[in-house]
Design a protein around this motif. Structure first.
Motif, PDB file in Angstrom:
ATOM      1  N   HIS A   1      34.804  44.268  40.411  1.00 24.54           N
ATOM      2  CA  HIS A   1      34.182  42.984  40.708  1.00 24.54           C
ATOM      3  C   HIS A   1      33.353  42.446  39.542  1.00 24.54           C
ATOM      4  O   HIS A   1      33.392  41.248  39.233  1.00 24.54           O
ATOM      5  CB  HIS A   1      33.300  43.099  41.957  1.00 24.54           C
ATOM      6  CG  HIS A   1      32.573  41.841  42.304  1.00 24.54           C
ATOM      7  ND1 HIS A   1      33.201  40.767  42.903  1.00 24.54           N
ATOM      8  CD2 HIS A   1      31.272  41.466  42.111  1.00 24.54           C
ATOM      9  CE1 HIS A   1      32.325  39.785  43.060  1.00 24.54           C
ATOM     10  NE2 HIS A   1      31.137  40.177  42.594  1.00 24.54           N
ATOM     11  N   ASP A   2      32.608  43.306  38.886  1.00 25.97           N
ATOM     12  CA  ASP A   2      31.732  42.854  37.794  1.00 25.97           C
ATOM     13  C   ASP A   2      32.490  42.609  36.490  1.00 25.97           C
ATOM     14  O   ASP A   2      31.937  42.007  35.563  1.00 25.97           O
ATOM     15  CB  ASP A   2      30.617  43.877  37.550  1.00 25.97           C
ATOM     16  CG  ASP A   2      29.653  43.965  38.723  1.00 25.97           C
ATOM     17  OD1 ASP A   2      29.516  42.959  39.447  1.00 25.97           O
ATOM     18  OD2 ASP A   2      29.043  45.045  38.930  1.00 25.97           O
TER      19      ASP A   2
ATOM     20  N   GLY B   1      37.082  48.258  42.435  1.00 24.97           N
ATOM     21  CA  GLY B   1      35.742  48.386  41.874  1.00 24.97           C
ATOM     22  C   GLY B   1      35.550  47.609  40.583  1.00 24.97           C
ATOM     23  O   GLY B   1      34.715  47.967  39.756  1.00 24.97           O
TER      24      GLY B   1
ATOM     25  N   LYS C   1      41.451  38.599  44.596  1.00 23.71           N
ATOM     26  CA  LYS C   1      40.020  38.920  44.624  1.00 23.71           C
ATOM     27  C   LYS C   1      39.764  40.188  45.434  1.00 23.71           C
ATOM     28  O   LYS C   1      38.947  41.035  45.047  1.00 23.71           O
ATOM     29  CB  LYS C   1      39.230  37.748  45.211  1.00 23.71           C
ATOM     30  CG  LYS C   1      39.056  36.571  44.270  1.00 23.71           C
ATOM     31  CD  LYS C   1      38.176  35.499  44.880  1.00 23.71           C
ATOM     32  CE  LYS C   1      37.889  34.391  43.880  1.00 23.71           C
ATOM     33  NZ  LYS C   1      37.024  33.328  44.455  1.00 23.71           N
ATOM     34  N   ALA C   2      40.467  40.336  46.561  1.00 21.27           N
ATOM     35  CA  ALA C   2      40.308  41.538  47.378  1.00 21.27           C
ATOM     36  C   ALA C   2      40.781  42.772  46.623  1.00 21.27           C
ATOM     37  O   ALA C   2      40.147  43.841  46.696  1.00 21.27           O
ATOM     38  CB  ALA C   2      41.090  41.374  48.688  1.00 21.27           C
TER      39      ALA C   2
ATOM     40  N   ASN D   1      42.819  34.709  46.973  1.00 21.02           N
ATOM     41  CA  ASN D   1      41.949  35.560  47.784  1.00 21.02           C
ATOM     42  C   ASN D   1      42.471  36.991  47.854  1.00 21.02           C
ATOM     43  O   ASN D   1      41.685  37.953  47.884  1.00 21.02           O
ATOM     44  CB  ASN D   1      41.802  34.969  49.184  1.00 21.02           C
ATOM     45  CG  ASN D   1      41.009  33.671  49.185  1.00 21.02           C
ATOM     46  OD1 ASN D   1      40.174  33.459  48.305  1.00 21.02           O
ATOM     47  ND2 ASN D   1      41.268  32.791  50.148  1.00 21.02           N
TER      48      ASN D   1
ATOM     49  N   ASP E   1      38.139  43.781  44.144  1.00 19.75           N
ATOM     50  CA  ASP E   1      37.034  44.461  44.817  1.00 19.75           C
ATOM     51  C   ASP E   1      37.410  45.892  45.183  1.00 19.75           C
ATOM     52  O   ASP E   1      36.608  46.820  45.010  1.00 19.75           O
ATOM     53  CB  ASP E   1      36.622  43.690  46.074  1.00 19.75           C
ATOM     54  CG  ASP E   1      35.952  42.361  45.754  1.00 19.75           C
ATOM     55  OD1 ASP E   1      35.486  42.187  44.606  1.00 19.75           O
ATOM     56  OD2 ASP E   1      35.901  41.494  46.647  1.00 19.75           O
ATOM     57  N   ASP E   2      38.639  46.077  45.687  1.00 19.54           N
ATOM     58  CA  ASP E   2      39.091  47.418  46.085  1.00 19.54           C
ATOM     59  C   ASP E   2      39.118  48.371  44.898  1.00 19.54           C
ATOM     60  O   ASP E   2      38.889  49.581  45.056  1.00 19.54           O
ATOM     61  CB  ASP E   2      40.484  47.341  46.713  1.00 19.54           C
ATOM     62  CG  ASP E   2      40.479  46.687  48.088  1.00 19.54           C
ATOM     63  OD1 ASP E   2      39.389  46.557  48.682  1.00 19.54           O
ATOM     64  OD2 ASP E   2      41.563  46.279  48.556  1.00 19.54           O
TER      65      ASP E   2
END
Length: 385
Positions: free
Chosen positions: A261-262, A259, A252-253, A249, A256-257
């Motif tokens: 994610h994709d 940018g 994953k964070a 987790n 995301d931070d």
């Protein structure tokens, strides 16, 4: 034991999830003549792990005991002693518990189990509170071992000491190389399954559980630089976390931070790693330490160029397609070298990787035959003495 029943070898492991040592043992179990030799497993976790259904389907038994944490050491010793008294059929014990093998193998020696194998799979580095226990147990282990196994030289040197190097049996992390042979049509299919339809997209891959040793935080930093230098790129992460997924987790964070994610795909625990590797263009392993990782053998059998840290033994390079980079190098430097290696590797025959790995001695069929014979001969010799 009935006259026609198979010889049952007791394997000691923490939990039979899809880790490197566990996957190696499963590869051997699948390829034994199980009418002659089979594995049963004694584990130290109370949840049902990934490989347990298959173990039972193959005729194996699974037993559970308390964890091997310091507060449980006394209890573990009592429980293991009682276990051996209840199961005198186990004449061979094959322990994957590293330095903690000291506890069960000492008890096994005292109770007359004639073949006691300790198997080194890792080469821990750094110092923490666990290091004190590790050193204490490691120094006392060889006295109670009849056979020393290691996946590679560095792992063996750590667990048994360089003075015992000549006694250590190098037991290969062998695989079914035919299952990993590169197939371009399958590669296209796998890439599409994970949303990669552009043949020019660069897919960087990693296989490993979310555990500090695997250095996922640095891996994400490296990929962030790869993505800057090559925007048409994605990262596939194969593997699960611990029960609470705390580290997974956190990663994953971080993704995301940044940018990303994709561009970063968390593929989870997979039973089809051989398929997933087909869709990758390059493999990366920036671990803080390793023994001789089975994932590196798998990746090379799939014909992938690989980049590893200088903490991963160079002995894992069995194809000549592995590059080593120091962990002191910047993420940008790692990214540059990964992309340069990918460019230099373009157009090569990936399908030949399976043959090269087989020629290097890492195909499971021959290795399973060897290990099966080793167990039989070792027990026969021990019982003659």
């Amino acid at each position: 034991m009935a006259k026609d029943a198979p010889m049952r070898v007791l394997v000691l492991d923490t939990v039979m999830d899809r880790g490197g040592a566990e996957t190696m043992m499963m590869n051997y179990l699948r390829h034994f003549d199980r009418e002659k030799i089979t594995y049963d497993f004694l584990v130290n976790r109370d949840y049902r792990a990934a490989y347990e259904d298959e173990i039972e389907a193959l005729g194996g038994h699974i037993y559970r005991m308390c964890p091997m944490y310091p507060q449980y050491f006394g209890r573990y010793k009592r429980e293991f002693q009682a276990f051996l008294q209840q199961h005198p059929e186990y004449r061979i014990i094959h322990s994957n518990l590293e330095e903690r093998s000291y506890f069960p193998l000492r008890i096994a020696a005292e109770q007359g189990v004639p073949v006691r194998i300790a198997h080194a799979h890792n080469r821990p580095v750094g110092f923490d509170l666990k290091s004190i226990f590790r050193e204490y147990f490691r120094m006392r282990l060889p006295k109670y071992v009849t056979h020393m196994f290691a996946c590679g030289t560095e792992a063996g040197d750590w667990l048994f000491g360089e003075k015992n190097r000549s006694k250590v049996i190098q037991q290969r992390n062998a695989i079914d190389t035919s299952a990993y042979r590169y197939d371009p049509s399958l590669a296209t299919k796998v890439r599409a399954e994970f949303g990669v339809t552009d043949p020019d997209t660069f897919v960087l891959g990693h296989v490993g559980r979310f555990f500090p040793q695997k250095n996922h935080t640095f891996l994400i930093d490296i990929f962030a630089e790869v993505h800057k230098q090559c925007p048409n790129s994605v990262l596939w992460l194969v593997g699960g976390g611990e029960l609470n997924d705390e580290l997974k987790n956190q990663i994953k964070a971080k993704v995301d931070d940044l940018g990303l994610h994709d561009a970063v795909k968390f593929l989870g625990v997979r039973s089809d790693v051989n398929r997933v590797l087909q869709g990758m263009d390059s493999f990366i392993l920036p671990s803080l330490y390793e023994g001789l990782p089975v994932t590196m053998i798998e990746a090379q059998a799939s014909g992938l160029p690989c980049t590893i840290s200088d903490r991963v033994p160079k002995q894992c390079d069995v194809t000549g397609n592995v590059r080593v980079i120091g962990l002191n190098e910047s993420p940008a430097e790692w990214a540059k070298r990964v992309l340069n290696q990918h460019a230099a590797y373009a157009g090569t025959d990936r399908a030949s990787g399976a043959d090269t790995v087989t020629d290097a001695g890492f195909d499971i069929k021959a290795n399973a035959e060897w290990l099966q014979k080793f167990y039989v001969d070792a027990l026969a010799k021990a019982e003659r003495i």
